[in-house]
Design an enzyme around this catalytic site. Sequence first.
Site, PDB file in Angstrom:
ATOM      1  N   HIS A 186       0.830  -1.204   0.000  1.00  0.00           N
ATOM      2  CA  HIS A 186       0.000   0.000   0.000  1.00  0.00           C
ATOM      3  C   HIS A 186       0.868   1.259   0.000  1.00  0.00           C
ATOM      4  CE1 HIS A 186      -3.944  -1.899   0.613  1.00  0.00           C
ATOM      5  NE2 HIS A 186      -3.351  -2.733   1.452  1.00  0.00           N
ATOM      6  N   ASP A 193      -7.144  -3.422  -1.187  1.00  0.00           N
ATOM      7  CA  ASP A 193      -8.012  -4.264  -0.360  1.00  0.00           C
ATOM      8  C   ASP A 193      -9.429  -4.192  -0.909  1.00  0.00           C
ATOM      9  OD1 ASP A 193      -5.863  -4.845   1.240  1.00  0.00           O
ATOM     10  OD2 ASP A 193      -6.430  -3.440   2.841  1.00  0.00           O
ATOM     11  N   TYR A 220      -5.452 -16.404   5.859  1.00  0.00           N
ATOM     12  CA  TYR A 220      -4.171 -15.754   6.119  1.00  0.00           C
ATOM     13  C   TYR A 220      -4.380 -14.755   7.255  1.00  0.00           C
ATOM     14  CZ  TYR A 220       0.216 -13.283   5.417  1.00  0.00           C
ATOM     15  OH  TYR A 220       1.458 -12.728   5.606  1.00  0.00           O
ATOM     16  N   HIS A 223      -6.720 -11.384   7.390  1.00  0.00           N
ATOM     17  CA  HIS A 223      -7.351 -11.207   6.081  1.00  0.00           C
ATOM     18  C   HIS A 223      -8.650 -11.992   5.931  1.00  0.00           C
ATOM     19  CE1 HIS A 223      -3.405  -9.526   5.303  1.00  0.00           C
ATOM     20  NE2 HIS A 223      -3.870  -9.019   4.187  1.00  0.00           N
ATOM     21  N   ASP A 225     -11.512 -10.686   6.648  1.00  0.00           N
ATOM     22  CA  ASP A 225     -12.572  -9.717   6.362  1.00  0.00           C
ATOM     23  C   ASP A 225     -12.328  -8.916   5.091  1.00  0.00           C
ATOM     24  OD1 ASP A 225     -10.419  -8.255   7.241  1.00  0.00           O
ATOM     25  OD2 ASP A 225     -11.559  -7.030   8.683  1.00  0.00           O
ATOM     26  N   HIS A 226     -11.325  -9.333   4.293  1.00  0.00           N
ATOM     27  CA  HIS A 226     -11.086  -8.657   3.020  1.00  0.00           C
ATOM     28  C   HIS A 226     -10.146  -9.506   2.162  1.00  0.00           C
ATOM     29  CE1 HIS A 226      -7.492  -7.358   5.283  1.00  0.00           C
ATOM     30  NE2 HIS A 226      -6.924  -7.143   4.116  1.00  0.00           N
ATOM     31  N   HIS A 228      -6.826  -9.092  -0.309  1.00  0.00           N
ATOM     32  CA  HIS A 228      -5.747  -8.149  -0.615  1.00  0.00           C
ATOM     33  C   HIS A 228      -5.056  -8.578  -1.900  1.00  0.00           C
ATOM     34  CE1 HIS A 228      -2.221  -5.544  -0.041  1.00  0.00           C
ATOM     35  NE2 HIS A 228      -1.535  -6.593  -0.481  1.00  0.00           N
TER      36      HIS A 228
END
Length: 244
Positions: A186, A193, A220, A223, A225-226, A228
């Site tokens: 990022h 994301d 992972y 991660h 909730d999203h 990447h």
Amino acid sequence: MLRRLVRVLLTIVMVASAAVVGTVATAGTAQADGCYTWNRVLSQGSSGEDVRQLQIRVAGYPGYGAVLAIDGQYGPATAAAVTRFQQAYGLSADGVAGPQTVGKIYDLQDNDCTPIHFTYAEMNRCNSDWSGGAVNAATARSNALQQMWKLEALRHALGDRPLNTSSGFRSYSCNSAVGGAANSNHLYGRGIDLVGSPTFCQIVTQARNHGFNEILGPGYPGHNDHAHLGSMSSRFWSAPSCGI
């Protein structure tokens, strides 16, 4: 709508004219575009800035696990990416970037060169001038543009279902505030994301075909909730709950 209608009409005229003179391979791209205009047909052996601009637009079609180099050299990998792009949109798939191919690219981009379904604003919710990250602002913005074109390819492969970004470029201060990794992509404008639908597993599974060599998802740490997606020097995919 008017801008796109004009593009379509000009493309038809260009193709028809090329057919009359009996050569598409040497026909120039007659139509202008608010972002970038290609003025020649590109194929293997071509090189230059126009090739680099093309590579950015087809970087989402490198094939499973691959990443297309944005180097301005039209080699076999670029030809293969162009072929996959053509196949994805029902064009004649010959690996040559002629009038139909660049016409489709024109249809898919806005005047600031972003693909029509993504914006710089949604790729940078941190600070509007793209400063404060691991690279200078121009590089961060350029990296984000390349990622958006990969997202456009992913979106199309998922049935043109909207993809919802929750985070893109971050300055060091923004990254620290959300608990991001110290070396997060990022910070370079290369990390994205995604939340909402499609499912995270659908996203990360399909993303393997679209030039992302950093893919993290459910299973992972941090991660669930999203999803990447990012780009880095070597491949790192991990979404155990999705079989990756």
